[in-house]
Design a protein around this motif. Structure first.
Motif, PDB file in Angstrom:
ATOM      1  N   LYS A  19      38.281  21.233  42.792  1.00  0.00           N
ATOM      2  CA  LYS A  19      39.613  21.811  42.601  1.00  0.00           C
ATOM      3  C   LYS A  19      39.599  23.025  41.683  1.00  0.00           C
ATOM      4  CE  LYS A  19      44.346  20.397  41.550  1.00  0.00           C
ATOM      5  NZ  LYS A  19      45.212  19.263  41.118  1.00  0.00           N
ATOM      6  N   LYS A  20      38.804  22.985  40.628  1.00  0.00           N
ATOM      7  CA  LYS A  20      38.783  24.078  39.660  1.00  0.00           C
ATOM      8  C   LYS A  20      38.122  25.346  40.211  1.00  0.00           C
ATOM      9  CE  LYS A  20      35.867  23.554  36.260  1.00  0.00           C
ATOM     10  NZ  LYS A  20      35.112  22.984  35.119  1.00  0.00           N
ATOM     11  N   TYR A  21      37.440  25.232  41.349  1.00  0.00           N
ATOM     12  CA  TYR A  21      36.767  26.392  41.949  1.00  0.00           C
ATOM     13  C   TYR A  21      37.482  26.890  43.207  1.00  0.00           C
ATOM     14  CZ  TYR A  21      33.015  24.689  38.939  1.00  0.00           C
ATOM     15  OH  TYR A  21      32.280  24.258  37.859  1.00  0.00           O
TER      16      TYR A  21
END
Length: 300
Positions: A19-21
């Motif tokens: 999700k963070k990428y």
């Protein structure tokens, strides 16, 4: 593994690791769009390049069209490079976090659960299984977007240039592919069978396995018949020898290879003038061992 289990695992991988990428992944998708567009542009520019430059020889386009083709190839190469770099970077970051979390879980696990598994299983989980997950990101997803978008772009070019021919191609290409694949499988099967048969010398040299044996020659008594010193004879005991047959026989307890002559007198004749014929009579212990059906000479 059931579909629901796979779905839960993928959701967890997205929530905890991917999700963070998302921004980098979307940027990589943007570059794959450029890649698909430039590939389609090259396909589109080839038609005017041939027609305008080579056939009509329009001097006004002699610099424009080649420049556009070069620019399209440059965008294609640069987009592919940047998309791969970003996805590989994301995959390596996720791989690092996965391995750190797995090692943390392994360190905090009780010794009983560790002893129940082989150490190779843990190493496999940390390397092989994690690599599968990172390859999903760095290769599978990128290839999916790249090929899908390129296909859409090329289809658009086909319909834009000639929609009738495009429809015929869409119908005929799958049919041709099915026919080619079916024919290829049959040809491959026939070729494989032929290779297996030609590669197995037994199919040619041995007719009766139970009655066949091999003997290595020592001497040059049959060199005139092509049987050299050190050659390997294939002998069949089930075939009855006749006049002029080459046989292996036991003569007074000694094995010899000779040509059998049944007339005018029964004798064994060598194919070398340095060896005298062996005439068979009641005083000689004579027994035919088998008929020589083939000879294998080694030259090295």
């Amino acid at each position: 593994m059931k579909f629901q289990e796979v779905k839960l695992i993928l959701k967890r991988l997205y929530r905890d690791y991917t999700k963070k990428y998302v921004n980098k992944i979307l940027l990589s998708v943007f570059f794959t769009v450029l890649l698909a567009g430039s590939t389609s542009a090259v396909a589109y520019l080839l038609d005017p390049a041939i027609e305008k430059l080579f056939i009509n020889q329009e001097q006004s386009l002699i610099y424009l069209i080649p420049s556009l083709i070069v620019i399209a190839f440059a965008i294609k190469g640069g987009s592919l490079y940047l998309a791969k770099i970003m996805m590989i970077n994301v995959a390596e970051e996720i791989k690092k976090k996965l391995q750190i979390d797995m090692l943390g879980t392994l360190i905090n696990a009780d010794t009983q659960s560790i002893d129940e598994k082989h150490s190779g299983k843990f190493i496999s989980n940390l390397t092989y299984d994690v690599n599968h997950i990172t390859n999903l990101l760095s290769h599978a997803i990128l290839t999916l977007f790249k090929d899908s978008l390129t296909l859409v772009g090329l289809l658009f070019v086909m319909f834009f240039q000639n929609w009738k021919l495009a429809i015929i191609s869409i119908i005929m290409i799958p049919l041709a592919t099915i026919v080619a694949r079916t024919l290829g499988k049959r040809m491959g099967k026939v070729t494989t069978e032929a290779q297996e048969k030609s590669g197995d010398l037994n199919k040619y040299l041995i007719k009766n396995n139970a009655a066949t044996f091999l003997v290595r020659v020592s001497g040059k008594s049959m060199i005139g018949a092509g049987i050299n010193d050190g050659a390997t004879l294939i002998i069949d005991r089930s075939i009855k020898p006749s006049h002029n047959s080459i046989i292996v026989a036991a003569v007074d307890g000694e094995f010899v290879c000779r040509r059998l002559k049944t007339k005018p007198k029964l004798c064994l004749v060598a194919e070398n003038k340095g060896y005298k014929p062996i005439y068979i009579n009641s005083q000689i212990d004579f027994e035919v061992t088998g008929l020589v059906t083939s000879v294998i000479n080694q030259f090295t």
